[in-house]
Design a protein around this motif. Structure first.
Motif, PDB file in Angstrom:
ATOM      1  N   GLU A 235      99.716 -87.804  72.202  1.00  0.00           N
ATOM      2  CA  GLU A 235      99.455 -88.620  73.389  1.00  0.00           C
ATOM      3  C   GLU A 235     100.588 -89.589  73.699  1.00  0.00           C
ATOM      4  O   GLU A 235     100.791 -89.982  74.848  1.00  0.00           O
ATOM      5  N   GLN A 236     101.323 -89.988  72.691  1.00  0.00           N
ATOM      6  CA  GLN A 236     102.335 -91.030  72.854  1.00  0.00           C
ATOM      7  C   GLN A 236     103.765 -90.480  72.915  1.00  0.00           C
ATOM      8  O   GLN A 236     104.730 -91.233  72.796  1.00  0.00           O
ATOM      9  N   ALA A 237     103.896 -89.193  73.116  1.00  0.00           N
ATOM     10  CA  ALA A 237     105.224 -88.559  73.105  1.00  0.00           C
ATOM     11  C   ALA A 237     106.225 -89.234  74.046  1.00  0.00           C
ATOM     12  O   ALA A 237     107.371 -89.450  73.657  1.00  0.00           O
ATOM     13  N   PRO A 238     105.853 -89.585  75.281  1.00  0.00           N
ATOM     14  CA  PRO A 238     106.857 -90.209  76.162  1.00  0.00           C
ATOM     15  C   PRO A 238     107.456 -91.483  75.580  1.00  0.00           C
ATOM     16  O   PRO A 238     108.661 -91.720  75.708  1.00  0.00           O
ATOM     17  N   ARG A 239     106.643 -92.314  74.932  1.00  0.00           N
ATOM     18  CA  ARG A 239     107.153 -93.555  74.353  1.00  0.00           C
ATOM     19  C   ARG A 239     108.047 -93.285  73.154  1.00  0.00           C
ATOM     20  O   ARG A 239     109.061 -93.955  72.955  1.00  0.00           O
ATOM     21  N   VAL A 240     107.668 -92.300  72.353  1.00  0.00           N
ATOM     22  CA  VAL A 240     108.491 -91.953  71.188  1.00  0.00           C
ATOM     23  C   VAL A 240     109.816 -91.351  71.639  1.00  0.00           C
ATOM     24  O   VAL A 240     110.887 -91.689  71.109  1.00  0.00           O
ATOM     25  N   ILE A 241     109.760 -90.479  72.622  1.00  0.00           N
ATOM     26  CA  ILE A 241     110.981 -89.875  73.159  1.00  0.00           C
ATOM     27  C   ILE A 241     111.898 -90.945  73.735  1.00  0.00           C
ATOM     28  O   ILE A 241     113.125 -90.892  73.562  1.00  0.00           O
ATOM     29  N   GLU A 242     111.319 -91.932  74.395  1.00  0.00           N
ATOM     30  CA  GLU A 242     112.118 -93.039  74.934  1.00  0.00           C
ATOM     31  C   GLU A 242     112.826 -93.792  73.810  1.00  0.00           C
ATOM     32  O   GLU A 242     113.991 -94.182  73.941  1.00  0.00           O
ATOM     33  N   ALA A 243     112.133 -93.992  72.692  1.00  0.00           N
ATOM     34  CA  ALA A 243     112.741 -94.683  71.549  1.00  0.00           C
ATOM     35  C   ALA A 243     113.900 -93.875  70.979  1.00  0.00           C
ATOM     36  O   ALA A 243     114.944 -94.435  70.613  1.00  0.00           O
ATOM     37  N   ILE A 244     113.729 -92.564  70.907  1.00  0.00           N
ATOM     38  CA  ILE A 244     114.809 -91.697  70.427  1.00  0.00           C
ATOM     39  C   ILE A 244     115.993 -91.764  71.385  1.00  0.00           C
ATOM     40  O   ILE A 244     117.154 -91.862  70.962  1.00  0.00           O
ATOM     41  N   ALA A 245     115.708 -91.717  72.681  1.00  0.00           N
ATOM     42  CA  ALA A 245     116.776 -91.739  73.690  1.00  0.00           C
ATOM     43  C   ALA A 245     117.585 -93.022  73.620  1.00  0.00           C
ATOM     44  O   ALA A 245     118.807 -93.010  73.835  1.00  0.00           O
ATOM     45  N   ARG A 246     116.928 -94.143  73.307  1.00  0.00           N
ATOM     46  CA  ARG A 246     117.660 -95.403  73.182  1.00  0.00           C
ATOM     47  C   ARG A 246     118.684 -95.344  72.047  1.00  0.00           C
ATOM     48  O   ARG A 246     119.791 -95.882  72.158  1.00  0.00           O
ATOM     49  N   VAL A 247     118.321 -94.689  70.960  1.00  0.00           N
ATOM     50  CA  VAL A 247     119.228 -94.569  69.821  1.00  0.00           C
ATOM     51  C   VAL A 247     120.367 -93.611  70.146  1.00  0.00           C
ATOM     52  O   VAL A 247     121.532 -93.907  69.902  1.00  0.00           O
ATOM     53  N   THR A 248     120.035 -92.471  70.718  1.00  0.00           N
ATOM     54  CA  THR A 248     121.084 -91.482  70.995  1.00  0.00           C
ATOM     55  C   THR A 248     122.030 -91.963  72.083  1.00  0.00           C
ATOM     56  O   THR A 248     123.198 -91.548  72.115  1.00  0.00           O
TER      57      THR A 248
END
Length: 253
Positions: A235-248
Motif C-alpha cells: 500500500e505504501q509503495a509510492p512513499r517508499v519509491i520516493e525515498a529511494i528516488a531521493r537517495v539515487t
C-alpha cells in the motif's frame, strides 16, 4: 555480464525497464517466497532515471526446477557474484523481509570487494543482531499456508489457487528456513548508509528491532514507519519509491 552501457539478463538478474543511461542502479531482493516480478512496479516508477534490476532466486517460477538455496550466506555469495560485474554504476540495495537480511550480507561482501553501496534499504526486517526463535519452515504445508495468509504477503489470487500455491511451497519453505536460521556473527559494520522502513503493525518487527539496524553501519541511519503490517509495502509503495528516488538523485552524470 555487463558492457559499458548494457546489462544482460541472466537466471539471477531481471531487468524489466532497461535504463542504460541511468546514473545509479537499484538492486531489489525479494522476500521469502517472493520473486523478481514483485518489483516490476518499482522498476516502472523509477526508469529511466534509475536502472532497476531484480534478483530471481532459484526454486521459483522459471527456476522452479532448481534447488532452493536454504542459507542466507550461501545465497549472498551467489548474488554477490552476479552483482560484481554490475558495479559500473553506484548500487543501491533494497531488500524486503528475508531480502533485507540478504541485502545486508551482500552489502558486506561488496564492501570487502571494494564497492561500497550508495545505500542499503532494509524493509520489514529486524536488524541482523536481533534474533527470534521461529520455526515456520518446520511446519506442515497447511500451517505454512496459514502463515502466508496471516501476513498477506502472497497475492490473493495465488492463495486462492491451490495448485499454484502447492507448487510454490518448496521454495517458500526453503526461504523461510534461510531466514529463520540466519545468524549474523561477523560484527563488521557497513560503510553504506542504512535506511529502515517497516509497518507499525508488523508482527515480525518491533520498533526496538528496527532501530537496532543503526548498530550495523558507520554511516547515516534513517528509520521510517508506515501504517500497515508486514507487507505495508503493497500500500505504501509510492512513499517508499520516493525515498529511494531521493537517495539515487544524489548521483548525477
Amino acid at each position: 555480464m555487463v558492457s559499458a552501457n548494457r546489462v544482460d539478463e541472466t537466471l539471477w538478474i531481471r531487468r524489466f525497464h532497461p535504463a542504460d543511461s541511468a546514473t545509479t542502479r537499484l538492486v531489489c531482493l525479494p522476500h521469502a517466497g517472493g520473486s523478481a516480478p514483485y518489483f516490476f512496479p518499482v522498476s516502472k516508477a523509477l526508469a529511466p532515471e534509475v536502472d532497476v534490476v531484480a534478483v530471481q532466486y532459484p526454486g521459483r517460477q522459471d527456476r522452479r526446477q532448481e534447488k532452493c538455496i536454504e542459507s542466507i550466506p550461501e545465497l549472498a555469495d551467489a548474488v554477490t557474484a552476479e552483482l560484481l560485474p554490475l558495479t559500473d554504476k553506484p548500487l543501491v540495495l533494497f531488500g524486503h523481509s528475508m531480502g533485507a537480511s540478504l541485502a545486508f550480507e551482500v552489502g558486506m561482501r561488496l564492501e570487502k570487494a571494494g564497492t561500497v553501496p550508495l545505500a542499503l534499504f532494509a524493509s520489514g526486517r529486524r536488524a541482523p543482531s536481533r534474533y527470534r526463535e521461529e520455526n515456520v519452515h518446520l511446519r506442515n504445508d497447511d500451517e505454512i499456508i496459514a502463515e502466508l495468509k496471516a501476513l498477506s504477503g502472497t497475492r490473493s489470487e495465488v492463495l486462492a489457487d491451490e495448485e499454484i500455491l502447492r507448487m510454490a511451497l518448496p521454495a517458500i519453505r526453503g526461504d523461510y528456513k534461510a531466514a529463520e536460521t540466519y545468524r549474523h556473527t561477523d560484527g563488521v559494520r557497513l560503510a553504506a548508509p542504512i535506511h529502515v522502513h517497516y509497518g507499525e503493525d508488523d508482527p515480525r518487527v518491533s520498533l526496538d528491532e528496527a532501530r537496532a539496524w543503526a548498530d550495523h553501519t558507520t554511516g547515516h541511519f534513517e528509520l521510517k514507519t508506515y501504517p500497515g503490517g508486514h507487507f505495508y509495502l503493497n500500500e505504501q509503495a509510492p512513499r517508499v519509491i520516493e525515498a529511494i528516488a531521493r537517495v539515487t538523485s544524489t548521483v548525477t552524470s
